[in-house]
Motif scaffolding. Sequence first.
Motif, PDB file in Angstrom:
ATOM      1  N   GLU A  21      58.163  75.838  49.550  1.00 42.46           N
ATOM      2  CA  GLU A  21      58.161  74.603  50.090  1.00 42.46           C
ATOM      3  C   GLU A  21      59.362  73.829  49.063  1.00 42.46           C
ATOM      4  O   GLU A  21      59.585  74.131  47.921  1.00 42.46           O
ATOM      5  CB  GLU A  21      56.849  73.762  49.698  1.00 42.46           C
ATOM      6  CG  GLU A  21      55.912  74.617  50.344  1.00 42.46           C
ATOM      7  CD  GLU A  21      55.115  75.497  49.480  1.00 42.46           C
ATOM      8  OE1 GLU A  21      53.934  75.514  49.795  1.00 42.46           O
ATOM      9  OE2 GLU A  21      55.514  75.707  48.216  1.00 42.46           O
ATOM     10  N   GLY A  59      61.985  70.039  49.244  1.00 36.47           N
ATOM     11  CA  GLY A  59      62.324  68.680  49.844  1.00 36.47           C
ATOM     12  C   GLY A  59      61.716  67.543  49.529  1.00 36.47           C
ATOM     13  O   GLY A  59      61.860  66.414  49.812  1.00 36.47           O
ATOM     14  N   ARG A 117      62.296  64.790  54.233  1.00 38.82           N
ATOM     15  CA  ARG A 117      62.009  65.857  54.980  1.00 38.82           C
ATOM     16  C   ARG A 117      61.715  67.332  54.359  1.00 38.82           C
ATOM     17  O   ARG A 117      62.664  67.483  53.490  1.00 38.82           O
ATOM     18  CB  ARG A 117      63.168  66.317  55.845  1.00 38.82           C
ATOM     19  CG  ARG A 117      63.228  67.343  57.140  1.00 38.82           C
ATOM     20  CD  ARG A 117      64.367  67.641  57.586  1.00 38.82           C
ATOM     21  NE  ARG A 117      64.121  68.340  58.832  1.00 38.82           N
ATOM     22  CZ  ARG A 117      64.948  69.391  59.245  1.00 38.82           C
ATOM     23  NH1 ARG A 117      66.084  69.751  58.673  1.00 38.82           N
ATOM     24  NH2 ARG A 117      64.728  70.023  60.519  1.00 38.82           N
ATOM     25  N   SER A 176      60.644  71.205  53.962  1.00 41.04           N
ATOM     26  CA  SER A 176      61.016  72.410  54.510  1.00 41.04           C
ATOM     27  C   SER A 176      60.031  73.613  53.666  1.00 41.04           C
ATOM     28  O   SER A 176      59.723  73.506  52.633  1.00 41.04           O
ATOM     29  CB  SER A 176      62.431  72.866  54.209  1.00 41.04           C
ATOM     30  OG  SER A 176      63.349  71.914  54.790  1.00 41.04           O
ATOM     31  N   CYS A 177      59.833  74.520  54.641  1.00 42.46           N
ATOM     32  CA  CYS A 177      58.879  75.447  54.093  1.00 42.46           C
ATOM     33  C   CYS A 177      59.341  76.959  54.675  1.00 42.46           C
ATOM     34  O   CYS A 177      59.109  77.135  55.893  1.00 42.46           O
ATOM     35  CB  CYS A 177      57.256  75.306  54.419  1.00 42.46           C
ATOM     36  SG  CYS A 177      56.378  76.857  54.330  1.00 42.46           S
ATOM     37  N   TRP A 195      51.041  72.006  57.407  1.00 42.35           N
ATOM     38  CA  TRP A 195      51.384  71.333  55.989  1.00 42.35           C
ATOM     39  C   TRP A 195      50.156  70.721  55.642  1.00 42.35           C
ATOM     40  O   TRP A 195      49.142  70.148  56.233  1.00 42.35           O
ATOM     41  CB  TRP A 195      52.349  70.220  56.264  1.00 42.35           C
ATOM     42  CG  TRP A 195      53.770  70.366  56.366  1.00 42.35           C
ATOM     43  CD1 TRP A 195      54.464  70.872  57.671  1.00 42.35           C
ATOM     44  CD2 TRP A 195      54.606  70.936  55.526  1.00 42.35           C
ATOM     45  NE1 TRP A 195      55.674  71.305  57.072  1.00 42.35           N
ATOM     46  CE2 TRP A 195      55.726  71.506  55.907  1.00 42.35           C
ATOM     47  CE3 TRP A 195      54.313  70.920  54.143  1.00 42.35           C
ATOM     48  CZ2 TRP A 195      56.872  71.896  55.225  1.00 42.35           C
ATOM     49  CZ3 TRP A 195      55.499  71.432  53.319  1.00 42.35           C
ATOM     50  CH2 TRP A 195      56.702  71.809  53.807  1.00 42.35           C
ATOM     51  N   ARG A 206      59.107  73.457  63.935  1.00 46.58           N
ATOM     52  CA  ARG A 206      59.439  74.923  63.192  1.00 46.58           C
ATOM     53  C   ARG A 206      60.690  75.503  64.079  1.00 46.58           C
ATOM     54  O   ARG A 206      60.907  75.217  65.160  1.00 46.58           O
ATOM     55  CB  ARG A 206      58.088  75.834  63.332  1.00 46.58           C
ATOM     56  CG  ARG A 206      57.703  75.981  64.834  1.00 46.58           C
ATOM     57  CD  ARG A 206      56.219  76.898  64.959  1.00 46.58           C
ATOM     58  NE  ARG A 206      56.344  78.134  64.547  1.00 46.58           N
ATOM     59  CZ  ARG A 206      55.084  78.792  64.039  1.00 46.58           C
ATOM     60  NH1 ARG A 206      53.859  78.157  64.345  1.00 46.58           N
ATOM     61  NH2 ARG A 206      55.266  80.076  63.801  1.00 46.58           N
ATOM     62  N   ASP A 207      61.064  76.475  63.213  1.00 43.75           N
ATOM     63  CA  ASP A 207      62.335  77.095  63.669  1.00 43.75           C
ATOM     64  C   ASP A 207      61.690  78.705  63.519  1.00 43.75           C
ATOM     65  O   ASP A 207      61.918  79.206  62.329  1.00 43.75           O
ATOM     66  CB  ASP A 207      63.536  76.825  62.739  1.00 43.75           C
ATOM     67  CG  ASP A 207      64.566  77.712  63.542  1.00 43.75           C
ATOM     68  OD1 ASP A 207      64.518  78.755  64.174  1.00 43.75           O
ATOM     69  OD2 ASP A 207      66.035  77.125  63.226  1.00 43.75           O
ATOM     70  N   THR A 252      60.670  79.010  59.525  1.00 43.44           N
ATOM     71  CA  THR A 252      60.812  77.744  58.619  1.00 43.44           C
ATOM     72  C   THR A 252      59.945  76.837  59.534  1.00 43.44           C
ATOM     73  O   THR A 252      60.195  76.704  60.664  1.00 43.44           O
ATOM     74  CB  THR A 252      62.231  77.365  58.130  1.00 43.44           C
ATOM     75  OG1 THR A 252      62.723  78.366  57.368  1.00 43.44           O
ATOM     76  CG2 THR A 252      62.054  76.109  57.531  1.00 43.44           C
ATOM     77  N   TYR A 303      58.918  72.620  59.168  1.00 44.44           N
ATOM     78  CA  TYR A 303      59.532  71.607  58.550  1.00 44.44           C
ATOM     79  C   TYR A 303      58.479  70.058  58.852  1.00 44.44           C
ATOM     80  O   TYR A 303      57.562  70.302  59.603  1.00 44.44           O
ATOM     81  CB  TYR A 303      60.786  70.899  59.175  1.00 44.44           C
ATOM     82  CG  TYR A 303      61.794  71.961  59.254  1.00 44.44           C
ATOM     83  CD1 TYR A 303      62.370  72.665  60.255  1.00 44.44           C
ATOM     84  CD2 TYR A 303      62.626  72.005  58.443  1.00 44.44           C
ATOM     85  CE1 TYR A 303      63.036  73.657  60.280  1.00 44.44           C
ATOM     86  CE2 TYR A 303      63.740  72.983  58.347  1.00 44.44           C
ATOM     87  CZ  TYR A 303      63.725  73.861  59.385  1.00 44.44           C
ATOM     88  OH  TYR A 303      64.784  74.668  59.467  1.00 44.44           O
ATOM     89  N   GLN A 354      58.957  65.809  58.778  1.00 45.83           N
ATOM     90  CA  GLN A 354      59.611  64.714  58.692  1.00 45.83           C
ATOM     91  C   GLN A 354      58.573  63.608  58.437  1.00 45.83           C
ATOM     92  O   GLN A 354      57.741  63.417  59.255  1.00 45.83           O
ATOM     93  CB  GLN A 354      60.491  64.379  60.041  1.00 45.83           C
ATOM     94  CG  GLN A 354      61.326  63.270  60.132  1.00 45.83           C
ATOM     95  CD  GLN A 354      62.355  63.118  58.985  1.00 45.83           C
ATOM     96  OE1 GLN A 354      63.127  64.163  58.802  1.00 45.83           O
ATOM     97  NE2 GLN A 354      62.745  62.131  58.275  1.00 45.83           N
ATOM     98  N   CYS A 371      52.666  74.543  52.418  1.00 42.89           N
ATOM     99  CA  CYS A 371      52.515  74.827  53.601  1.00 42.89           C
ATOM    100  C   CYS A 371      51.675  75.968  53.649  1.00 42.89           C
ATOM    101  O   CYS A 371      51.639  76.609  52.696  1.00 42.89           O
ATOM    102  CB  CYS A 371      53.751  74.978  54.293  1.00 42.89           C
ATOM    103  SG  CYS A 371      54.783  76.308  53.670  1.00 42.89           S
TER     104      CYS A 371
END
Length: 114
Positions: free
Chosen positions: A6, A8, A19, A21-22, A36, A71-72, A77, A79, A81, A95
Motif C-alpha cells: 500500500e 499514498g 489517493r 494505491s495498492c 480497502w 481498480r486496474d 492495482t 485505488y 480516492q 488493502c
Amino acid sequence: QAQVVESGGGLVQAGGSLRLSCLSSPVMFGLNTMGWYRQAPGKQREAVASITWGGRTNYADSAKGRFIISRDNAKNTIYLQMNSLKPEDTAVYYCNSAPSGANWGQGTQVTVSS
C-alpha cells in the motif's frame, strides 16, 4: 507473507484529499473482490470499500459520497480516492481481498488534521 504493497498515505488537513494505491500479487488479485480497510488507534480494523473484478463497488456508510474505490486489472492495482477528509478518517489503511485473507501488508498511514 504479505502479497500487497500500500502507498499514498500522508498528512492532510481536514477537507483535503488523498489517493491511495495498492499493488497486489497476481495470486491475490486474480478474479477476486478486493477491498480497502482501516484501523484507527485503539480500534478494530474495519472495512471501508470493496470492488469486484467487474467493477461493482460497495462502501461503508462512513465512506459513502466521499471515497471512490477503483481498480486496474491489468496492473493488479486498486485505488482509493479519498475526498473531504475528516479527522476521524485518521488510520492506517490496508488493502486485502474481500473477505480478507490472513496476511496483511504494512499499510499506509493517513493522518487528517483539524
